[in-house]
Scaffold this active site. Structure first.
Site, PDB file in Angstrom:
ATOM      1  N   GLY A   8      -0.845 -13.822   2.141  1.00 57.92           N
ATOM      2  CA  GLY A   8       0.000 -14.790   1.312  1.00 57.92           C
ATOM      3  C   GLY A   8       0.911 -15.404   1.581  1.00 57.92           C
ATOM      4  O   GLY A   8       1.232 -16.597   1.937  1.00 57.92           O
ATOM      5  N   ILE A  10      13.115   4.287   3.102  1.00 56.43           N
ATOM      6  CA  ILE A  10      11.788   3.952   3.685  1.00 56.43           C
ATOM      7  C   ILE A  10      10.416   4.506   3.088  1.00 56.43           C
ATOM      8  O   ILE A  10      10.594   5.911   3.392  1.00 56.43           O
ATOM      9  CB  ILE A  10      11.710   4.026   5.282  1.00 56.43           C
ATOM     10  CG1 ILE A  10      12.800   2.968   5.546  1.00 56.43           C
ATOM     11  CG2 ILE A  10      10.199   3.453   5.759  1.00 56.43           C
ATOM     12  CD1 ILE A  10      12.669   1.652   5.196  1.00 56.43           C
ATOM     13  N   ASN A  12       7.189   4.472   3.361  1.00 57.72           N
ATOM     14  CA  ASN A  12       6.336   5.246   4.206  1.00 57.72           C
ATOM     15  C   ASN A  12       6.450   4.364   5.619  1.00 57.72           C
ATOM     16  O   ASN A  12       6.279   3.015   5.667  1.00 57.72           O
ATOM     17  CB  ASN A  12       4.996   4.508   3.502  1.00 57.72           C
ATOM     18  CG  ASN A  12       3.705   4.792   4.629  1.00 57.72           C
ATOM     19  OD1 ASN A  12       3.966   5.036   5.767  1.00 57.72           O
ATOM     20  ND2 ASN A  12       2.520   4.813   4.259  1.00 57.72           N
ATOM     21  N   LYS A  45       5.081   4.253   8.375  1.00 56.27           N
ATOM     22  CA  LYS A  45       4.018   3.588   8.785  1.00 56.27           C
ATOM     23  C   LYS A  45       3.811   2.123   8.440  1.00 56.27           C
ATOM     24  O   LYS A  45       3.567   1.147   9.268  1.00 56.27           O
ATOM     25  CB  LYS A  45       2.612   4.286   8.852  1.00 56.27           C
ATOM     26  CG  LYS A  45       1.429   3.907   9.698  1.00 56.27           C
ATOM     27  CD  LYS A  45       0.329   4.675   9.442  1.00 56.27           C
ATOM     28  CE  LYS A  45       0.320   5.908  10.441  1.00 56.27           C
ATOM     29  NZ  LYS A  45      -1.134   6.370  10.745  1.00 56.27           N
ATOM     30  N   THR A  46       3.650   1.910   7.029  1.00 59.41           N
ATOM     31  CA  THR A  46       3.446   0.562   6.656  1.00 59.41           C
ATOM     32  C   THR A  46       4.864  -0.204   6.568  1.00 59.41           C
ATOM     33  O   THR A  46       4.507  -1.463   6.748  1.00 59.41           O
ATOM     34  CB  THR A  46       3.006   0.508   5.099  1.00 59.41           C
ATOM     35  OG1 THR A  46       3.724   1.369   4.255  1.00 59.41           O
ATOM     36  CG2 THR A  46       1.317   1.094   4.982  1.00 59.41           C
ATOM     37  N   GLN A 105       5.244  -4.008   8.247  1.00 56.05           N
ATOM     38  CA  GLN A 105       5.906  -5.323   7.592  1.00 56.05           C
ATOM     39  C   GLN A 105       6.644  -5.631   8.587  1.00 56.05           C
ATOM     40  O   GLN A 105       6.855  -6.964   8.943  1.00 56.05           O
ATOM     41  CB  GLN A 105       6.551  -4.754   6.273  1.00 56.05           C
ATOM     42  CG  GLN A 105       5.575  -4.396   5.255  1.00 56.05           C
ATOM     43  CD  GLN A 105       4.762  -5.704   4.954  1.00 56.05           C
ATOM     44  OE1 GLN A 105       5.104  -6.856   4.591  1.00 56.05           O
ATOM     45  NE2 GLN A 105       3.461  -5.493   5.248  1.00 56.05           N
ATOM     46  N   LYS A 123      14.593  -0.335  -1.123  1.00 57.61           N
ATOM     47  CA  LYS A 123      14.886  -1.698  -0.944  1.00 57.61           C
ATOM     48  C   LYS A 123      13.633  -2.559  -0.498  1.00 57.61           C
ATOM     49  O   LYS A 123      12.699  -1.935   0.053  1.00 57.61           O
ATOM     50  CB  LYS A 123      16.092  -2.184  -0.411  1.00 57.61           C
ATOM     51  CG  LYS A 123      17.339  -1.781  -1.254  1.00 57.61           C
ATOM     52  CD  LYS A 123      18.570  -2.216  -0.966  1.00 57.61           C
ATOM     53  CE  LYS A 123      19.098  -1.471   0.377  1.00 57.61           C
ATOM     54  NZ  LYS A 123      20.811  -1.566   0.415  1.00 57.61           N
ATOM     55  N   GLU A 136      10.703  -8.954   4.115  1.00 62.77           N
ATOM     56  CA  GLU A 136      10.894 -10.180   4.704  1.00 62.77           C
ATOM     57  C   GLU A 136      12.445 -10.178   5.757  1.00 62.77           C
ATOM     58  O   GLU A 136      12.829 -10.973   6.460  1.00 62.77           O
ATOM     59  CB  GLU A 136      11.702 -11.215   3.378  1.00 62.77           C
ATOM     60  CG  GLU A 136      10.165 -11.290   2.816  1.00 62.77           C
ATOM     61  CD  GLU A 136      10.453 -12.193   1.422  1.00 62.77           C
ATOM     62  OE1 GLU A 136      11.366 -12.388   0.964  1.00 62.77           O
ATOM     63  OE2 GLU A 136       9.378 -12.815   1.031  1.00 62.77           O
TER      64      GLU A 136
END
Lengths: 169, 316, 734
Positions: free
Chosen positions: C244, C619, C621, C623-624, C628, C691, C695
């Site tokens: 998206g 954080i 996770n 890994k994800t 990002q 947080k 981005e």
């Protein structure tokens, strides 16, 4: 309209199709194998990559009726959630995807890329054209470049493929 | 995509007669460019003749010591052929610089030569384009032209030819074998296959209606160092801003063809005489009479600098 | 649950599941092609018709006439919907331009019709037969030309177009070291891999839309508003979204036209926007012109900092808020920022990954590099000297956490920054000029109300339902981790159901606010469920421990599932926020390091190494979170080196409107990427103490590349993307 009989993931399938139907739309809309994705429909992204007769192709830029008698492998044919193909499992382990939309194409491509290197097919970054190509990070990245991932999972994808190829990431 | 009938042919004669009986027919082999354009109705054949069964899929020795490449040989197969890699490295390199692995597995030798331009105004059917709709005008002129031709263009069209392979074929002096609907065959030197746009940019090659490429023949190997250097913004899967294909002999003589600059693979044999004097001299001659736009004038210095790098690399 | 005091110790702090590098729970579905995206619901509608969109051929003007006769007569055509027969349509709260144009045309490729046919091939073919005659009028398509006439846009809440502190112009004029430079960023496209796609089915006046959308509640409301339906009559289903990046925050034409097409055809209709239409039909990140002035003392202390930005949009559109970070990132007593908005008739500009900061940091962080060089101070050190622990415009507001300097210093050490030659153009490796660049990363943390429902069954299985979406961010997994942590069960015992408007309203996916807020909503619901479980088991809820599928209190213990043995237990709650974001500035910080080579002959730029160091709260996770960040870094590479929607300023459209023309990075462009997360928890942000990070990763990357290109070549390019043609004339002889 035209008729078509071909093998998809090892199963013979017969279809009656508009001649305009691409292999991609035959898989998605007629056989309901929606694992193969339509990202651009113009050969510009690689999301629709499937393996036909052992070779990876963009299923959006080929007509279904041109594949009479051929053998197609899609992402669904590589493995299932319960029994994943080693490449699928490596993508999960290395988080080689995010939104998941380019992922089936990436995985089909990755499986074929390892075969292409084994078969000695050179690439744009192969140093010596007259020697067998090596499986390096640079080789993998060049060969995978026909599969765009806008989420930007490239670094992790390269590690997943490297692991399956049996080399340390 | 307009409706079409589809027929698979098994002989060149059948292909020719199918083409002769339908003036709005098109041959299809790999389909990677034709189907792309058919989806946008830039190509609107009413009949497709699938020529994949014609058996033109071999690479065989030619009588004069060269190689005869079947029109249906896939780009991957051609690039990976041991003889091509050994004796015509330029061709292998050019093929591997083009498109993606998936596309190269499908795209054929003949189809690659007959690719149409990637000019974005040609692809946008809302825009005037003399190539797509003769006489409608050219939206690219005065528009966004960073990718466009700097030489050999006309007031009707400033499109470029997108093929990498064709640059190598041009430098290698390949010839193209064809068969026409009446069964006659001919050899076309690669230099004569592609046309400059002139007033008729919709006519891109010298092939006549229904004429089918059956093979492309490479003359016997000329030795030398083979280099294909493709310059682009992203590192792969992109068309060239410019590309330089060169064969350089030990004495500094050789051949150069350039892509991304013109409506056809760009080679000026007279410029090659300047090769021992270096890239600046060659580029000056090669690009004599260039008429770039403000946006693509960089291609002139890019050709010179790329050629300079190629000649340096050739010296080892 | 109201979150209005800083978080103290809570069950999340056990970190038995949260904080672990966990593979995505939706991974096996996605990697085997079994995850169902919007266009793929064959089991929900067995015989859908296919819609194909016709886009306007002009950028501005009117439809003079439409001739549908040939299209209607084409084989298989069931219906054609245009503005003439669509009935009265409203406009969504989140849309600037109408989604079905006509008779007025607002931008190129604005939808003017949808052709519905039995098959995709028939619909596509018939769409070409729709004949439209337009009367084009003159439009404005050039941001530079519109700059002088650009107006001050209205403010929105805390975000005002102009801010001033102290005496900027006086301080700048008297600063011993000054920089006054103008930077430009181009229009950019989200170019997510899954096109905008929807399938619509009506049952009476009730509409179900299977769609691809980041913000379920916003879009449900806008569907209702656009079609004139009560909101209760609209159901959105969007469990998997093929990317998206802000492009799917809103209702778009695919959904409206699928709904209108389905009504006209009286059967389910699906529409996927064709790729060549996407770039002009949908939204994009607007181009900016940015002027930055920095004045400093010779010791490197900034005394004056000013940032002005001009962008364009359609009438009623908003500016690209590219000055945002400059209000917060560096110290300096005298400050000014200003945004101006030009009216342009290009397609609608709107949010794309890190709106505001992404293009703002592209400019500001080059300016900081330039300033450091003028001062003769290392760029890492220069940023450290101008660190601030308080909001520099409102010094009574401290940052809740701010580890910018730590990010820069740790990154410098890991990256080998000390090996960089301060003087540009000094490092050569064969044909490559090699350079290193650094930039700060900065993106605000946003707090949004977010709800969830949790269910417990007799087997001790926990099901979470929320309208939160997973656009590749890993929502499924971190939500499952949150519920597992809270309820004391293994991950396998948690089922997560997302992206359905029948579920509680969440924060949704955008502005990097998804992870922290949606998991906090799940936390709130789980707190309620824990109370219900304890009560059911007759435990004192305050001291009940939820561990390993057991609930214990004092010396008593029972399996969790026992609480639901005579029927499912359900709890629903939302996280809502108090004033902590007002009293404390909440932001995320990082540092980007890049090493690259520039081909001495061709000026081609190829990246060698990349590192991002991030401080962004807990954080959830790693890994994800890493995904990002590397994804954002990759998009930042595109912004730096290749991405630009090329404007035809005569006709007013983006010319390169497909994925061959609009180049985004491919595998070959991206080397191995390193990421480091600093240990941080932020008790001001939420009970999760997390947080956003998705981005942060894009903010500053492009400038780090620009600075590395300068370091490699000595050529300073201030206009993105930095393509070889901008370097070539200044390159040394090969």
């Amino acid at each position: 309209m035209a008729t078509l009989s071909f093998s998809v993931n090892g199963e013979v399938r017969a279809l009656k199709l508009d001649t305009r139907t691409t292999l991609l739309d035959a898989l998605r809309e007629h056989l309901h194998l929606t694992g193969t994705k339509k990202g651009c429909d113009h050969g510009q992204c690689g999301a629709c990559t499937v393996i036909v007769g052992g070779q990876r192709i963009n299923s959006c830029l080929t007509l279904a009726v041109m594949h009479e008698g051929e053998s197609v492998t899609t992402i669904e044919g590589l493995g299932t959630p319960e029994h994943m193909h080693p490449m699928q499992a490596a993508f999960v382990r290395h988080d080689g995807f995010q939104c998941g939309y380019c992922t089936p194409g990436q995985i089909c491509s990755a499986v074929a890329v390892l075969d292409e290197i084994k078969a000695g097919i050179p690439s744009h970054v192969t140093g010596d054209l007259n020697a067998a190509p090596h499986l390096t990070n640079t080789e993998l990245r060049e060969r995978m470049s026909g599969n765009i991932c806008r989420c930007g999972a490239y670094s992790n994808i390269a590690e997943a493929i490297t692991e399956v190829a049996g080399r340390p990431a | 995509m307009k409706s079409f009938t589809y027929e698979k042919v098994n002989s060149a004669e059948a292909a020719a007669s199918a083409a002769a009986s339908n003036s709005n027919a098109k041959f299809i082999a790999g389909g990677t460019n034709l189907l792309d354009l058919m989806k946008l109705e830039i190509e609107t054949p009413s009949h497709l003749i699938d020529v994949n069964g014609l058996g033109f899929d071999k690479i065989e020795p030619a009588p004069d010591g060269g190689l005869r490449i079947g029109a249906l040989v896939r780009n991957t197969t051609l690039a990976a052929d041991a003889r091509i890699r050994r004796d015509y490295g330029l061709l292998s390199r050019a093929l591997l610089a083009g498109a993606s692995g998936q596309l190269r597995n499908k795209a054929t030798t003949a189809g690659n030569l007959l690719q149409r331009t990637r000019c974005p105004y040609f692809y946008d059917t809302n825009q005037p384009c003399n190539k797509r709709s003769p006489g409608s005008g050219c939206a690219a002129i005065g528009g966004v032209t960073r990718q466009h031709a700097v030489i050999g263009a006309s007031d009707a069209c400033i499109a470029t030819h997108p093929s990498d392979m064709a640059i190598a074929m041009r430098a290698l002096d390949a010839t193209v074998q064809t068969v026409r609907p009446d069964g006659s065959t001919r050899d076309i030197p690669i230099a004569d296959l592609h046309r400059l746009p002139g007033d008729t940019p919709h006519i891109e090659t010298t092939l006549t209606s229904g004429e089918l490429i059956t093979s492309v023949t490479l003359p016997k190997p000329v030795g030398g160092t083979h280099i294909y250097r493709k310059v682009r913004d992203r590192a792969s899967y992109a068309f060239a801003l410019v590309s330089v294909g060169a064969i350089v002999q030990r004495d500094g003589t050789g051949r150069v063809a350039v892509g991304g600059v013109a409506h056809k693979p760009w080679r000026v044999e007279a410029a090659e005489a300047e090769m021992p004097r270096g890239a600046k001299a060659v580029a000056a001659r090669l690009l004599e009479g260039a008429r770039p736009t403000k946006e693509n004038a960089f291609k002139l210095s890019l050709v010179e600098r790329t050629l300079g790098a190629v000649l340096t690399e050739a010296k080892g | 649950m109201k979150f209005d005091t800083p978080a103290t110790t809570n069950p999340i702090d056990q970190l038995k599941v949260i904080g672990h590098a966990t593979s995505r729970i939706d991974g096996p579905l996605k990697t085997t092609g079994r995850a169902t995206y919007a266009y793929e619901w064959h089991d929900r509608a067995t015989n859908p018709a296919y819609g194909y969109i016709v886009g306007s051929a002009i950028a501005k003007g009117r439809i003079a006439s439409m001739d549908l006769s040939r299209a209607k007569a084409a084989p298989g055509v069931i219906a054609i919907v245009t503005s003439e027969n669509a009935g009265k349509l409203g406009k969504g709260n989140y849309n600037t331009a109408k989604l079905l144009g006509g008779p007025e045309i607002d931008h190129y490729h604005q939808a003017v019709a949808v052709v519905v046919a039995e098959t995709f091939e028939q619909a596509r073919s018939a769409a070409q037969l729709v004949k439209v005659d337009y009367t084009a009028t003159k439009g404005s398509f050039d941001l530079w030309a519109g700059r002088d006439g650009a107006a001050k846009p209205p403010g929105r809440g805390d975000n005002q177009p102009d801010t001033t502190v102290g005496d900027f112009s006086g301080a700048f004029a008297s600063a011993p070291v000054q920089l006054d430079a103008t930077y430009t960023t181009p229009d950019q496209a989200h170019a997510m891999m899954e096109p905008h796609a929807s399938m619509a089915a009506w049952e009476g006046d009730k509409l179900t839309l299977w769609t691809s959308n980041q913000m379920i509640a916003w879009t449900t409301g806008d569907v209702a508003k656009t079609l004139g339906l009560p909101k209760e009559n609209v159901r959105l289903i969007s469990p998997f979204i093929g990317g998206g990046f802000g492009g799917k925050l809103f209702l778009r034409a695919d959904a409206v036209l699928a709904a209108l097409g389905a009504r006209a055809a009286n059967r389910p209709v699906k529409v996927a926007m064709q790729r060549p239409l996407m770039f002009n039909n949908t939204t994009h990140r607007p181009a900016t012109i940015q002027r930055i002035r920095i004045g400093a003392n010779r010791d490197g202390k900034i005394t004056a900092i000013g940032h002005e930005s001009w962008s364009g949009n359609l009438p009623e559109g908003r500016p690209e808020t590219a000055v945002n970070q400059t209000r917060l990132l560096y110290a300096g007593e005298n400050r000014m920022t200003a945004m101006r908005l030009a009216m342009l008739d290009l397609p609608e500009g709107n949010a794309m990954r890190a709106p505001g900061e992404a293009p703002g940091m592209m400019a500001l962080e080059i300016a900081m590099d330039e300033m450091a060089e003028r001062l003769g101070i290392d760029p890492v050190e220069f940023r450290a000297r101008n660190d601030t622990q308080v909001d520099p415009e409102h010094p009574n507001r401290p940052f809740s956490q701010r580890q910018l300097v730590e990010c820069m210093r740790i990154g410098a050490e890991r990256f080998g920054w000390s090996k960089r030659h301060a003087e540009p153009g000094k490092q050569r490796d064969g044909r490559w000029l090699v350079g290193m660049g650094v930039a700060a990363a900065f993106r605000n943390n946003l707090l949004m109300k977010s709800g969830a429902r949790v269910r417990l069954d007799g087997q001790g299985r926990v099901t979470v339902e929320t309208d939160m979406t997973d656009i590749g961010t890993g929502s499924y997994t971190i939500i499952a981790q949150t519920a597992a942590e809270m309820m004391g069960v293994p991950l396998e015992k948690v089922v997560v159901r997302l992206g359905d408007s029948s579920f509680p309203v969440s924060a949704g996916s955008g502005g990097q606010f998804g992870a922290n807020n949606s998991t906090s909503g799940v936390y709130a619901a789980c707190v309620k469920l824990r109370e219900a479980v304890a009560q059911k088991l007759g435990f004192n809820s305050a001291d009940a421990a939820f561990v390993d599928g057991q609930v214990s209190s004092g010396n008593r213990s029972a399996p969790l599932g026992q609480a639901a043995s005579d029927g499912e237990l359900t709890a629903e709650d939302s996280i809502e926020y108090g004033d902590l974001a007002k009293t404390h500035q909440q932001s995320t910080f990082g540092a980007h390091f890049v090493e690259l080579g520039v081909d001495v002959a061709t000026a081609e730029i190829r990246i060698r190494r990349m590192l991002a160091v991030c401080a962004a709260g807990r954080i959830l996770n790693p890994k994800t979170a890493r995904s990002q960040v590397i994804g954002a870094m990759t998009m930042g590479v595109g912004a730096a080196l290749m991405e630009e929607l090329a404007v035809d300023k005569r006709s007013g459209f983006f010319v390169n409107h497909d994925l061959a023309g609009y180049e985004v990075p491919v595998h070959a462009d991206i080397p191995h990427q390193d990421t480091i997360f600093l240990d941080e928890t932020d008790p001001m942000s939420s009970p999760m103490k997390a947080k956003g990070i998705a981005e942060l990763g894009i903010c500053g990357v492009a400038a780090a590349l620009a600075n590395a290109i300068y370091n490699a070549t000595g050529i300073r390019v201030r206009d993105y993307p930095i393509t070889l043609d901008k370097l070539l004339d200044h390159m040394p002889d090969a």
